[in-house]
Enzyme design. Sequence first.
Site, PDB file in Angstrom:
ATOM      1  N   HIS A  52     -21.910  50.265  63.725  1.00 15.02           N
ATOM      2  CA  HIS A  52     -22.396  51.524  64.290  1.00 15.02           C
ATOM      3  C   HIS A  52     -21.696  52.692  63.612  1.00 15.02           C
ATOM      4  O   HIS A  52     -20.549  52.576  63.190  1.00 15.02           O
ATOM      5  CB  HIS A  52     -22.141  51.581  65.802  1.00 15.02           C
ATOM      6  CG  HIS A  52     -23.018  52.572  66.488  1.00 15.02           C
ATOM      7  ND1 HIS A  52     -22.670  53.889  66.639  1.00 15.02           N
ATOM      8  CD2 HIS A  52     -24.248  52.436  67.037  1.00 15.02           C
ATOM      9  CE1 HIS A  52     -23.650  54.519  67.256  1.00 15.02           C
ATOM     10  NE2 HIS A  52     -24.623  53.671  67.510  1.00 15.02           N
ATOM     11  N   ARG A  80     -24.068  48.844  76.099  1.00 10.97           N
ATOM     12  CA  ARG A  80     -25.490  48.569  76.368  1.00 10.97           C
ATOM     13  C   ARG A  80     -25.816  47.127  75.982  1.00 10.97           C
ATOM     14  O   ARG A  80     -26.612  46.461  76.626  1.00 10.97           O
ATOM     15  CB  ARG A  80     -26.367  49.568  75.606  1.00 10.97           C
ATOM     16  CG  ARG A  80     -26.105  51.020  76.017  1.00 10.97           C
ATOM     17  CD  ARG A  80     -26.765  52.005  75.078  1.00 10.97           C
ATOM     18  NE  ARG A  80     -26.300  51.840  73.694  1.00 10.97           N
ATOM     19  CZ  ARG A  80     -26.851  52.410  72.643  1.00 10.97           C
ATOM     20  NH1 ARG A  80     -27.893  53.188  72.797  1.00 10.97           N
ATOM     21  NH2 ARG A  80     -26.365  52.211  71.432  1.00 10.97           N
ATOM     22  N   SER A  99     -32.751  60.023  65.203  1.00 10.35           N
ATOM     23  CA  SER A  99     -33.945  60.439  65.968  1.00 10.35           C
ATOM     24  C   SER A  99     -33.689  61.704  66.779  1.00 10.35           C
ATOM     25  O   SER A  99     -34.514  62.628  66.781  1.00 10.35           O
ATOM     26  CB  SER A  99     -34.443  59.302  66.853  1.00 10.35           C
ATOM     27  OG  SER A  99     -33.400  58.742  67.602  1.00 10.35           O
ATOM     28  N   ASP A 129     -29.000  46.909  69.754  1.00  9.18           N
ATOM     29  CA  ASP A 129     -30.151  46.138  69.291  1.00  9.18           C
ATOM     30  C   ASP A 129     -29.883  44.633  69.174  1.00  9.18           C
ATOM     31  O   ASP A 129     -30.805  43.856  68.947  1.00  9.18           O
ATOM     32  CB  ASP A 129     -30.618  46.661  67.923  1.00  9.18           C
ATOM     33  CG  ASP A 129     -31.147  48.073  68.031  1.00  9.18           C
ATOM     34  OD1 ASP A 129     -31.820  48.358  69.039  1.00  9.18           O
ATOM     35  OD2 ASP A 129     -30.886  48.884  67.137  1.00  9.18           O
ATOM     36  N   HIS A 136     -31.869  52.162  62.080  1.00 12.35           N
ATOM     37  CA  HIS A 136     -31.821  52.812  63.410  1.00 12.35           C
ATOM     38  C   HIS A 136     -32.592  51.909  64.380  1.00 12.35           C
ATOM     39  O   HIS A 136     -32.254  50.734  64.540  1.00 12.35           O
ATOM     40  CB  HIS A 136     -32.402  54.227  63.251  1.00 12.35           C
ATOM     41  CG  HIS A 136     -32.142  55.180  64.371  1.00 12.35           C
ATOM     42  ND1 HIS A 136     -31.283  54.934  65.402  1.00 12.35           N
ATOM     43  CD2 HIS A 136     -32.653  56.431  64.624  1.00 12.35           C
ATOM     44  CE1 HIS A 136     -31.266  55.969  66.241  1.00 12.35           C
ATOM     45  NE2 HIS A 136     -32.104  56.885  65.791  1.00 12.35           N
TER      46      HIS A 136
HETATM   47  N1  CMX Z   1     -23.823  44.184  58.078  1.00 14.22           N
HETATM   48  C1  CMX Z   1     -23.420  44.299  56.802  1.00 14.22           C
HETATM   49  N2  CMX Z   1     -22.827  45.400  56.313  1.00 14.22           N
HETATM   50  C2  CMX Z   1     -22.612  46.402  57.153  1.00 14.22           C
HETATM   51  C3  CMX Z   1     -22.976  46.345  58.509  1.00 14.22           C
HETATM   52  C4  CMX Z   1     -23.624  45.174  58.961  1.00 14.22           C
HETATM   53  N3  CMX Z   1     -24.065  45.043  60.215  1.00 14.22           N
HETATM   54  N4  CMX Z   1     -22.636  47.512  59.100  1.00 14.22           N
HETATM   55  C5  CMX Z   1     -22.082  48.261  58.161  1.00 14.22           C
HETATM   56  N5  CMX Z   1     -22.066  47.610  56.966  1.00 14.22           N
HETATM   57  C6  CMX Z   1     -21.635  48.100  55.679  1.00 14.22           C
HETATM   58  C7  CMX Z   1     -22.445  49.346  55.312  1.00 14.22           C
HETATM   59  O1  CMX Z   1     -23.708  48.991  54.774  1.00 14.22           O
HETATM   60  C8  CMX Z   1     -21.529  50.037  54.343  1.00 14.22           C
HETATM   61  O2  CMX Z   1     -21.647  49.383  53.110  1.00 14.22           O
HETATM   62  P1  CMX Z   1     -21.558  50.194  51.715  1.00 14.22           P
HETATM   63  O3  CMX Z   1     -20.170  50.725  51.665  1.00 14.22           O
HETATM   64  O4  CMX Z   1     -21.845  49.153  50.681  1.00 14.22           O
HETATM   65  O5  CMX Z   1     -22.582  51.266  51.777  1.00 14.22           O
HETATM   66  C9  CMX Z   1     -20.161  49.732  54.923  1.00 14.22           C
HETATM   67  O6  CMX Z   1     -20.312  48.570  55.748  1.00 14.22           O
HETATM   68  C10 CMX Z   1     -19.587  50.847  55.768  1.00 14.22           C
HETATM   69  O7  CMX Z   1     -20.539  51.203  56.757  1.00 14.22           O
HETATM   70  P2  CMX Z   1     -20.081  51.812  58.156  1.00 14.22           P
HETATM   71  O8  CMX Z   1     -19.370  53.098  57.884  1.00 14.22           O
HETATM   72  O9  CMX Z   1     -19.369  50.792  58.960  1.00 14.22           O
HETATM   73  O10 CMX Z   1     -21.473  52.058  58.856  1.00 14.22           O
HETATM   74  P3  CMX Z   1     -22.462  53.300  58.708  1.00 14.22           P
HETATM   75  O11 CMX Z   1     -22.007  54.356  59.658  1.00 14.22           O
HETATM   76  O12 CMX Z   1     -22.650  53.705  57.299  1.00 14.22           O
HETATM   77  O13 CMX Z   1     -23.828  52.673  59.201  1.00 14.22           O
HETATM   78  C11 CMX Z   1     -25.210  51.320  60.593  1.00 14.22           C
HETATM   79  C12 CMX Z   1     -24.044  52.323  60.544  1.00 14.22           C
HETATM   80  C13 CMX Z   1     -25.595  51.085  62.042  1.00 14.22           C
HETATM   81  C14 CMX Z   1     -26.395  51.920  59.831  1.00 14.22           C
HETATM   82  C15 CMX Z   1     -24.729  49.993  59.940  1.00 14.22           C
HETATM   83  O14 CMX Z   1     -23.670  49.434  60.697  1.00 14.22           O
HETATM   84  C16 CMX Z   1     -25.845  48.972  59.782  1.00 14.22           C
HETATM   85  O15 CMX Z   1     -26.568  49.019  58.794  1.00 14.22           O
HETATM   86  N6  CMX Z   1     -25.978  48.028  60.777  1.00 14.22           N
HETATM   87  C17 CMX Z   1     -27.072  47.071  60.782  1.00 14.22           C
HETATM   88  C18 CMX Z   1     -28.358  47.764  61.240  1.00 14.22           C
HETATM   89  C19 CMX Z   1     -28.316  48.089  62.716  1.00 14.22           C
HETATM   90  O16 CMX Z   1     -27.956  47.272  63.548  1.00 14.22           O
HETATM   91  N7  CMX Z   1     -28.732  49.326  63.060  1.00 14.22           N
HETATM   92  C20 CMX Z   1     -28.881  49.719  64.468  1.00 14.22           C
HETATM   93  C21 CMX Z   1     -27.890  50.783  64.903  1.00 14.22           C
HETATM   94  C22 CMX Z   1     -28.140  51.192  66.327  1.00 14.22           C
HETATM   95  C23 CMX Z   1     -29.368  52.041  66.422  1.00 14.22           C
HETATM   96  O17 CMX Z   1     -29.338  53.188  65.937  1.00 14.22           O
HETATM   97  O18 CMX Z   1     -30.374  51.593  66.926  1.00 14.22           O
END
Ligand code: CMX
Length: 424
Positions: free
Chosen positions: A310, A319, A234, A365, A264
Amino acid sequence: MATLKEKFASQIPGIREDLKKLAAEKADKVISEVTVAQAYGGMRGVKAMICDTSVVDPDKGLIIRGIPILEGLTEKWPEEIYWLLLVGDLPNEDEVKTLQKDYADRADVPGYVWDVLKAMPKDSHPMAMLDTAILVLEYESIFRKRYTEGIKKTEYWDPVYEDCLNLLAKLPGIAAGVYRIRYGKGDPIPYDKNLDWGANYAKMLGLDDPSGEFKDLMRLYLTLHCDHEGGNVSANTAHTVASALSDPYYAVSAGLNGLAGPLHGLANQECLKFVLEIKDKFKGAPSEEQLKQFAWDTLNAGKVIPGYGHAVLRCPDPRFIAFRDFGLEHCPDDPVFKIVDMIFQHIPGVLIEHGKAKNPQPNVDAGSGSLLYHYGLQEFPYYTVLFSVSRAMGMCSQMIINRAIGTPITRPKSVSTEWVKENA
Ligand code: CMX
């Protein structure tokens, strides 16, 4: 006593001088290299932009202008945080009052915004309504008008400041109006000029708050989500759009469209859905084994555990800790909050065993929804709107600073896959 705008204006010559010196001394220094994996992988870890409002330390979380969020900032009101974001120090009592009055003077929402929101399909997503309302309000942009008339580049920040303050002043009213219109709660409630920004938002939502705790939760909520450095979807989107000199209404609306994504800001809605699914399935709190199995089923179905992981953080998000502390103090026996806490105890272990997520810990979140739910705000598709009102402070402060220092239009170079094959 200087107003926020006067204080910022007085800092501009020094900031510009500093940057001139920095550019002369360090312009050619390398601060980052980019691997092929990073270019394909969402640019994770590439240092290629500047943000002075806050930094996110992987092991400490959000640090606003040098102050870690858990070191006293959770007791501050969001107005104080906006001041801190923009000028780098906390305001005194009189200064906050001036800013609160400034908000109150600008808070009325034009009727045409409500007309547009009421004309949208009844089951529109609240985020689509919020972002539309901000775009509709673009009609008011002072920056666009001044730019069209002709304005010097060194003065851009001034009408951008005005647009940002006008938008921030109206945002709680608009956001609360979205809630009331979308969920049939009655007409929007006007801003109370005797109340602060956060308490106003709580009041304009129109929920019963006999203990006053919901108002405190809203102040905390708006403080905690305010900013998370410059590269998140964002902030980065708002920054890029504003770099084209699109005015703050366009830029904030664009940024919030990014916040509306499930990876996000929408994760807070997904989180509560996840917790309620657990509560329904096990008719209350599950056992530790049942919870772990549920998490494995989620992961094996190829889904993410919302609220965990994250892109930058490698620790439990402070937070989340602040929200958890609020819950432990005010509603430790709430059944939904209890499940959130169980998830915090047991799911990081599952994610570690699963072995994919680089950070198995909760992000912002993971817990906020259970608290909103406890105080009667139970329409969880609305939750990202609350996040948005707060995050607009970060986008706006970053934008004003960028116009003051003359940050140019964003235009990184992309390369093709062919290029990578031949050159990397
Ligand atoms: N559950 C399951 N799998 C997860 C995970 C979770 N909570 N967090 C990361 N992973 C997976 C990723 O999908 C990725 O899988 P692939 O290799 O198959 O693509 C792998 O672990 C590596 O990811 P990462 O490097 O640890 O995380 P990213 O930087 O790519 O993504 C985020 C970060 C937040 C998008 C991811 O952790 C996620 O999808 N979390 C759940 C959604 C969430 O809570 N989002 C809110 C974030 C805070 C905000 O911005 O508001």
